[in-house]
Design an enzyme around this catalytic site. Structure first.
Site, short mmCIF file in Angstrom:
data_model
loop_
_atom_site.label_atom_id
_atom_site.label_comp_id
_atom_site.label_asym_id
_atom_site.label_seq_id
_atom_site.Cartn_x
_atom_site.Cartn_y
_atom_site.Cartn_z
N LYS A 13 0.81 -1.31 0.01
CA LYS A 13 0.05 0.03 0.20
C LYS A 13 0.94 1.23 -0.04
CE LYS A 13 0.94 1.27 4.46
NZ LYS A 13 1.54 2.38 4.80
N ASP A 139 -2.49 -1.41 10.58
CA ASP A 139 -2.71 -1.52 9.19
C ASP A 139 -3.38 -2.66 8.65
OD1 ASP A 139 -1.31 0.89 8.60
OD2 ASP A 139 0.60 0.10 7.74
#
Length: 289
Positions: A13, A139
């Site tokens: 990401k 996350d």
């Protein structure tokens, strides 16, 4: 017959922006960010075992199996499901750098939860897997959420976000940044004004690379001048910034050939690569709403 799934993707990401808006009484920082999935991935191989053992089959330098988020994720899933007999052999094929701000370890853990929930037939829904993931790291829920997101809280409050269909150049400056160094710094900005999801640029009109900033970048570049050098170099071609708590640096480009031209000029002291923006996690088909 043993259930096996090989080459399961664990995508990286990028934080298109990352603002620190405050701090909770327990010390956790309040964040706002836009999480962008890209098609650069670790891959994991899974084989179900019938002896109740969870085994990582390969060595990863600096990451003992017992402390690996992948192993911990598998054990937490088994515990939550109340199925102590479940086991798995897991091979983690790493290409994402550790301490790079790309979420590699968190993504590996999320892929483990999603795939083993499928192979073990434990039947947990997406939100249940996200709740398990939050115990492993802030996350992890994003990768289980399954698509790009506007994130708030400590990173766990997620809203779907449509982002531009573009290409990214990512530079690995060759350093690994411990998150603790960044968040413990007295120099860290902790009072950036909150934004709204509606403030984020319309993905159909523009690339969002100039929106906001990364509040962690100033601290990281003070500790690691290699990051500052990479940001300065990549800024010659577009709006460049660090992702996460570092160390990787990125810039967005509308077309693949533009990314290729930048990479042709990359100094040999750095590793660099291109990646395409994704709107959805490649394992989204395994997730139950």
């Amino acid at each position: 017959m043993t259930a096996i799934l090989n080459a399961c993707p664990a995508p990286a990401k990028l934080n298109l922006f990352l603002h620190v808006t405050g701090r909770r009484p327990d010390g956790y920082h309040l964040l706002q960010s836009a999480f962008q999935l890209i098609d650069r991935c670790d891959t994991l191989d899974f084989a179900v075992r019938d002896d109740g053992q969870i085994v990582r089959t390969n060595d990863i330098p600096g990451v003992p199996a017992e402390s690996d988020l992948v192993v911990r994720a598998a054990r937490l899933l088994r515990e939550t499901a109340g199925r102590p007999e479940l086991g798995a052999s897991i091979t983690v094929n790493k290409i994402l750098p550790m301490g790079g701000g790309l979420g590699g370890g968190s993504s590996d853990a999320a892929t483990t939860l999603v795939v083993l929930n499928h192979l073990w037939q434990t039947g947990l829904k997406r939100q249940e897997l996200m709740d398990i993931g939050l115990k492993l790291g802030a996350d992890v829920p994003f990768f289980i959420f399954g698509r790009n997101a506007f994130a708030e809280g400590v990173g766990e409050a997620l809203s779907p976000l449509e982002t531009a269909d573009c290409w990214y150049v990512v530079i690995e400056p060759g350093v690994s940044v411990p998150t603790s160094i960044i968040f413990s710094s007295k120099r860290l900005t902790r009072d950036t004004e909150a934004v709204r999801i509606t403030d984020f640029p319309d993905a159909t009109k523009q690339i969002a690379s100039s929106f906001g900033k990364n509040d962690l970048e100033m601290v990281a570049t003070e500790h690691f001048p290699e990051i500052a050098e990479a940001v300065e170099w990549l800024s010659r071609f577009g709006n460049a910034r660090m992702t996460g708590s570092g160390a990787c640096v990125f810039s967005a480009f509308e077309h693949e050939h533009q990314a290729d031209e930048v990479l042709k000029q990359l100094p040999s002291r750095w590793i660099g690569w291109k990646a395409k923006a994704m709107q959805e996690h490649p394992l989204a088909r395994f997730l139950k709403s």
